[in-house]
Structure formats: structure tokens, C-alpha cells
Design an enzyme around this catalytic site. Structure first.
Site, PDB file in Angstrom:
ATOM      1  N   LYS A  98      32.139  88.175  17.147  1.00  0.00           N
ATOM      2  CA  LYS A  98      33.344  88.512  17.920  1.00  0.00           C
ATOM      3  C   LYS A  98      33.884  89.880  17.504  1.00  0.00           C
ATOM      4  O   LYS A  98      34.328  90.663  18.349  1.00  0.00           O
ATOM      5  CB  LYS A  98      34.431  87.437  17.736  1.00  0.00           C
ATOM      6  CG  LYS A  98      34.061  86.086  18.327  1.00  0.00           C
ATOM      7  CD  LYS A  98      34.449  86.004  19.784  1.00  0.00           C
ATOM      8  CE  LYS A  98      33.694  85.010  20.630  1.00  0.00           C
ATOM      9  NZ  LYS A  98      33.769  83.622  20.366  1.00  0.00           N
ATOM     10  N   LYS A 152      21.541  83.344  23.794  1.00  0.00           N
ATOM     11  CA  LYS A 152      21.992  82.115  24.450  1.00  0.00           C
ATOM     12  C   LYS A 152      22.712  82.358  25.774  1.00  0.00           C
ATOM     13  O   LYS A 152      23.248  83.444  26.011  1.00  0.00           O
ATOM     14  CB  LYS A 152      22.895  81.337  23.502  1.00  0.00           C
ATOM     15  CG  LYS A 152      24.224  81.980  23.226  1.00  0.00           C
ATOM     16  CD  LYS A 152      25.198  80.956  22.645  1.00  0.00           C
ATOM     17  CE  LYS A 152      26.594  81.531  22.666  1.00  0.00           C
ATOM     18  NZ  LYS A 152      27.660  80.581  22.524  1.00  0.00           N
ATOM     19  N   LYS A 174      29.392  82.109  28.604  1.00  0.00           N
ATOM     20  CA  LYS A 174      30.344  82.432  29.672  1.00  0.00           C
ATOM     21  C   LYS A 174      30.579  83.927  29.760  1.00  0.00           C
ATOM     22  O   LYS A 174      30.740  84.488  30.831  1.00  0.00           O
ATOM     23  CB  LYS A 174      31.671  81.720  29.416  1.00  0.00           C
ATOM     24  CG  LYS A 174      31.632  80.260  29.796  1.00  0.00           C
ATOM     25  CD  LYS A 174      32.951  79.586  29.467  1.00  0.00           C
ATOM     26  CE  LYS A 174      32.805  78.071  29.582  1.00  0.00           C
ATOM     27  NZ  LYS A 174      33.708  77.335  28.726  1.00  0.00           N
TER      28      LYS A 174
HETATM   29  P1  TYM Z   1      32.487  76.699  24.043  1.00  0.00           P
HETATM   30  O1  TYM Z   1      33.403  76.571  25.177  1.00  0.00           O
HETATM   31  O2  TYM Z   1      31.975  78.040  23.661  1.00  0.00           O
HETATM   32  O3  TYM Z   1      31.221  75.787  24.217  1.00  0.00           O
HETATM   33  C1  TYM Z   1      31.387  74.413  24.482  1.00  0.00           C
HETATM   34  C2  TYM Z   1      30.187  73.635  24.064  1.00  0.00           C
HETATM   35  O4  TYM Z   1      29.022  74.103  24.725  1.00  0.00           O
HETATM   36  C3  TYM Z   1      28.024  74.416  23.769  1.00  0.00           C
HETATM   37  N1  TYM Z   1      27.267  75.581  24.238  1.00  0.00           N
HETATM   38  C4  TYM Z   1      25.934  75.623  24.208  1.00  0.00           C
HETATM   39  N2  TYM Z   1      25.011  74.731  23.790  1.00  0.00           N
HETATM   40  C5  TYM Z   1      23.713  75.085  23.906  1.00  0.00           C
HETATM   41  N3  TYM Z   1      23.314  76.276  24.421  1.00  0.00           N
HETATM   42  C6  TYM Z   1      24.194  77.202  24.839  1.00  0.00           C
HETATM   43  N4  TYM Z   1      23.792  78.350  25.363  1.00  0.00           N
HETATM   44  C7  TYM Z   1      25.588  76.902  24.734  1.00  0.00           C
HETATM   45  N5  TYM Z   1      26.733  77.563  25.054  1.00  0.00           N
HETATM   46  C8  TYM Z   1      27.753  76.743  24.723  1.00  0.00           C
HETATM   47  C9  TYM Z   1      28.760  74.747  22.496  1.00  0.00           C
HETATM   48  O5  TYM Z   1      27.922  74.566  21.378  1.00  0.00           O
HETATM   49  C10 TYM Z   1      29.890  73.768  22.543  1.00  0.00           C
HETATM   50  O6  TYM Z   1      29.455  72.519  22.071  1.00  0.00           O
HETATM   51  N6  TYM Z   1      34.545  76.093  19.605  1.00  0.00           N
HETATM   52  C11 TYM Z   1      34.000  75.329  20.702  1.00  0.00           C
HETATM   53  C12 TYM Z   1      35.078  74.479  21.374  1.00  0.00           C
HETATM   54  C13 TYM Z   1      35.712  73.546  20.433  1.00  0.00           C
HETATM   55  C14 TYM Z   1      35.142  72.392  19.843  1.00  0.00           C
HETATM   56  C15 TYM Z   1      36.128  71.857  19.004  1.00  0.00           C
HETATM   57  C16 TYM Z   1      33.897  71.785  19.951  1.00  0.00           C
HETATM   58  C17 TYM Z   1      36.992  73.652  19.951  1.00  0.00           C
HETATM   59  N7  TYM Z   1      37.221  72.662  19.100  1.00  0.00           N
HETATM   60  C18 TYM Z   1      35.899  70.704  18.225  1.00  0.00           C
HETATM   61  C19 TYM Z   1      33.661  70.629  19.189  1.00  0.00           C
HETATM   62  C20 TYM Z   1      34.652  70.123  18.348  1.00  0.00           C
HETATM   63  C21 TYM Z   1      33.385  76.328  21.652  1.00  0.00           C
HETATM   64  O7  TYM Z   1      33.152  77.442  21.316  1.00  0.00           O
HETATM   65  O8  TYM Z   1      33.221  75.945  22.859  1.00  0.00           O
END
Ligand code: TYM
Length: 329
Positions: A111, A194, A197
Site C-alpha cells: 500500500k 492477483k 478491485k
Molecule cells: P478484500 O475485500 O480485499 O478481499 C475479500 C476477500 O477476498 C479474498 N481475495 C482473494 N482471494 C483469492 N484470490 C484473489 N485474487 C483475491 N482477492 C481478494 C481476500 O483474501 C479476502 O478473503 N482485509 C480483508 C477484509 C477483512 C476481513 C476481516 C477478512 C476485514 N476484516 C476479518 C477476514 C476476516 C480484505 O482485504 O478484503
């Protein structure tokens, strides 16, 4: 019974990475465990989104959860900011987390590299808020993609540290979970790392068949294999990874054989891949709009989930406050 929890940030639409990394596991687990799934609206604030976009962002993610098969009668669905105990636990966990530990996390370094002008404290302590999300329900399993593995390690470390410091077994040590046995990283279609978004390389659950096919047909490949022992180019390797997730094993084996014989036609592989992605996503897409427009249903789901999540969070905070020594006069 195991407690399962996960969340997705409230920015944009859900893509294949979110679905196969987190959401699909839930759809299966909700029949056998106590499941909490939330919209991580606080985590989204690190990039300062406009207040006017807030409600539609949350409604979008919630509708996409429900369309994917999350059942509000089985799972607890809620919005992170409506459970204030999460923020209280976040403050307490911050006291147990060291600056150097947070500065070393891969996500923070990424980031900082991508947005050097917005290195705020929320970004640094992002994994602590995530730990609070997980520990507030004393979760055992956390379905996430591979990118979140390090955050789970930090969560386990904080659970251990809290229990040890206060001499109480308040928190279990949660594990990252994928029903396939290993965490997945869904690649983008641009030959890079990967799907994400902000990377503009994704296939979304709301995409129609034409859009999906167009995106897949444009995916980066190479001029074709010459010697199968040479390493696969990143773009082609990504297509095989995607195929491994969405297609039947025989289909993957067929294209692998064609590749090894150097007779593969990437156009055929892409057509098959697009069709197999559509098989997973189009039935979901069909339901999203209807759910998004059903205001009373969304209100019911969120009110029910908020109540359940607060009850669970209150119970944890009683144990936490007691362990920390907060006593009333
Ligand atoms: P976020 O919104 O970036 O992603 C949400 C979930 O999607 C998974 N993910 C992926 N998995 C495989 N391949 C990819 N290319 C890929 N892109 C996204 C992420 O691993 C995630 O599981 N910090 C988290 C949100 C969060 C959270 C939590 C998750 C906040 N608190 C507590 C679990 C437990 C996140 O970045 O979400």
C-alpha cells in the site's frame, strides 16, 4: 461447533477472487458451523471514499453475498461499523501490537508503494482491526484468500499475547480456511499477480456472458509452447490456474496435455474457460439486481444480523473487560 467468520471491503463489486477465496467457502460452511459474514466498511475508509457512495457500496456487497447463496437464516450478516465493540477491541489490541510488526507486513508495504501520499495510521493498523473483527466472535476458521495469510498470523499472535498477558483463555487461535485444503490466489487476466478491485484486471459476479468472454479472450498469453520443459509464461500459467478453479479436472487435464504436446490453441482454452466461469457466475448475476432492489428484505437481513452480531460481541467484551481489569466502582 466451530465459529467461522469473514468479511469483504465495501468497495466496488465482488470479483472471482473474492468469490473463490472467501465467499464460496461460506456458502458450504453455513450448514455445519456458526457463521458470521460482514461488510468491512471501516476497512474501506483507508482510501477516504465519498459519503454519498457509502450506502450503495454496502448494499451492493450485501446483495452479492446473498445472491451467492449466503442464507440469513443460517448465517449472521452485518456491517462492521454497526458493531461498536469491534472498535473497542481494536483499541485494546493496538496496545499489544508493535509498530515494527505492522511495518513489516507485506500488505502495508504494498500500500505504501502504491499510495505513498496516503500512509495513514489506519493503513498501518489495518491488520489489528482485522484481528478485532475475528476475535470479537472468537472465531476458529476464517475463509480468506492467500493474500490474507499474514493477517491471520498476526491475529493468532495477538490472541496468544492477550491470553498470556491477562492470564485468561479468552481467544482461540483462528486459522485461515479454504475447503480445498489450501488457500487460493486467483490471478488477474493481465499476466500479473492477483485479481484485485484496484488492479482493473478482474471478472465480476455482475459481468454478463459477453463481458466475461471478451475479458477472457483478451487475456495475456504468449506465442505458444515450443518446449514443454521451458517454464510456462505468467499469462498462460494464470489461465491454467483459473481453469483449475472453475473447470472439471478432465478439462484441465485435456488442455494440459495439449500444452505438453505443444499443440494447444489458446483460443480454445479461453473459450472453455469463459464458458466455465459463466457456469459459476451467471446464476448469481441473475439474482443480484432483484435482491439489490428489494429494500425491505435487505433491511430485514441486516437488522437480524446486527442484533445477532452485537449479542455475540457483547459476550466477548464482557470476558475481555474482565480480563483487562475494567471494574465498575
Ligand atoms: P478484500 O475485500 O480485499 O478481499 C475479500 C476477500 O477476498 C479474498 N481475495 C482473494 N482471494 C483469492 N484470490 C484473489 N485474487 C483475491 N482477492 C481478494 C481476500 O483474501 C479476502 O478473503 N482485509 C480483508 C477484509 C477483512 C476481513 C476481516 C477478512 C476485514 N476484516 C476479518 C477476514 C476476516 C480484505 O482485504 O478484503
Amino acid at each position: 461447533m466451530k465459529t467461522v467468520l469473514s468479511g469483504i471491503r465495501s468497495t466496488g463489486h465482488l470479483h472471482l477472487g473474492n468469490y473463490f477465496g472467501a465467499l464460496r467457502n461460506f456458502v458450504q460452511l453455513q450448514h455445519q458451523a456458526k457463521c458470521y459474514f460482514f461488510v468491512a466498511d471501516l476497512h474501506s475508509l483507508t482510501t477516504h471514499p465519498k459519503p454519498d457512495d457509502y450506502l450503495s457500496g454496502v448494499k451492493t456487497i450485501l446483495s452479492e453475498y446473498l445472491a451467492s447463496g449466503l442464507d440469513p437464516e443460517k448465517s449472521t450478516l452485518y456491517v462492521q461499523s454497526s458493531v461498536p465493540q469491534v472498535c473497542e477491541l481494536y483499541v485494546l489490541l493496538n496496545m499489544l501490537t508493535y509498530k515494527g510488526e505492522l511495518e513489516r507486513t507485506a500488505s502495508f508495504k504494498d500500500k505504501v508503494r502504491l499510495n505513498p501520499d496516503n500512509v495513514n495510521a489506519g493503513l498501518l493498523t489495518y491488520p489489528v482491526l482485522m484481528a478485532a473483527d475475528i476475535l470479537i466472535h472468537r472465531a476458529n476458521w476464517v475463509p480468506v484468500g492467500k493474500d490474507q495469510e499474514q493477517h491471520l498470523e498476526i491475529t493468532r499472535m495477538l490472541a496468544r499475547r492477550f491470553n498470556k498477558l491477562y492470564g485468561a483463555e479468552v481467544f482461540p487461535e483462528p486459522e485461515a480456511y479454504n475447503f480445498g485444503g489450501h488457500l487460493v490466489r486467483i490471478p488477474g487476466l493481465d499476466g500479473s499477480g492477483k485479481m484485485g478491485k484496484s488492479e482493473n484486471n478482474g471478472i465480476y459476479l455482475v459481468d454478463d456472458q459477453k463481458t466475461i468472454t471478451k475479458k477472457v479472450m483478451r487475456a495475456v498469453t504468449d506465442t505458444g509452447p515450443v518446449n514443454p520443459n521451458d517454464p510456462m509464461s505468467p499469462g498462460v500459467a494464470n489461465l491454467f490456474t483459473l481453469l483449475g478453479v472453475v473447470s472439471e479436472p478432465e478439462v484441465v487435464a485435456y488442455f494440459r496435455e495439449q500444452y505438453d504436446k505443444c499443440t494447444i490453441r489458446y483460443g480454445d482454452l479461453k473459450k472453455q474457460l469463459a464458458a466455465d466461469i459463466c457456469k459459476h457466475t451467471l446464476p448469481i448475476k441473475e439474482r443480484i439486481e432483484e435482491i439489490y432492489n428489494n429494500g425491505p428484505y435487505l433491511k430485514y437481513v441486516i437488522e437480524k444480523g446486527t442484533e445477532e452480531a452485537r449479542t455475540s460481541a457483547r459476550a466477548t467484551m464482557e470476558l475481555v473487560r474482565d480480563a483487562v481489569g475494567f471494574k465498575t466502582f
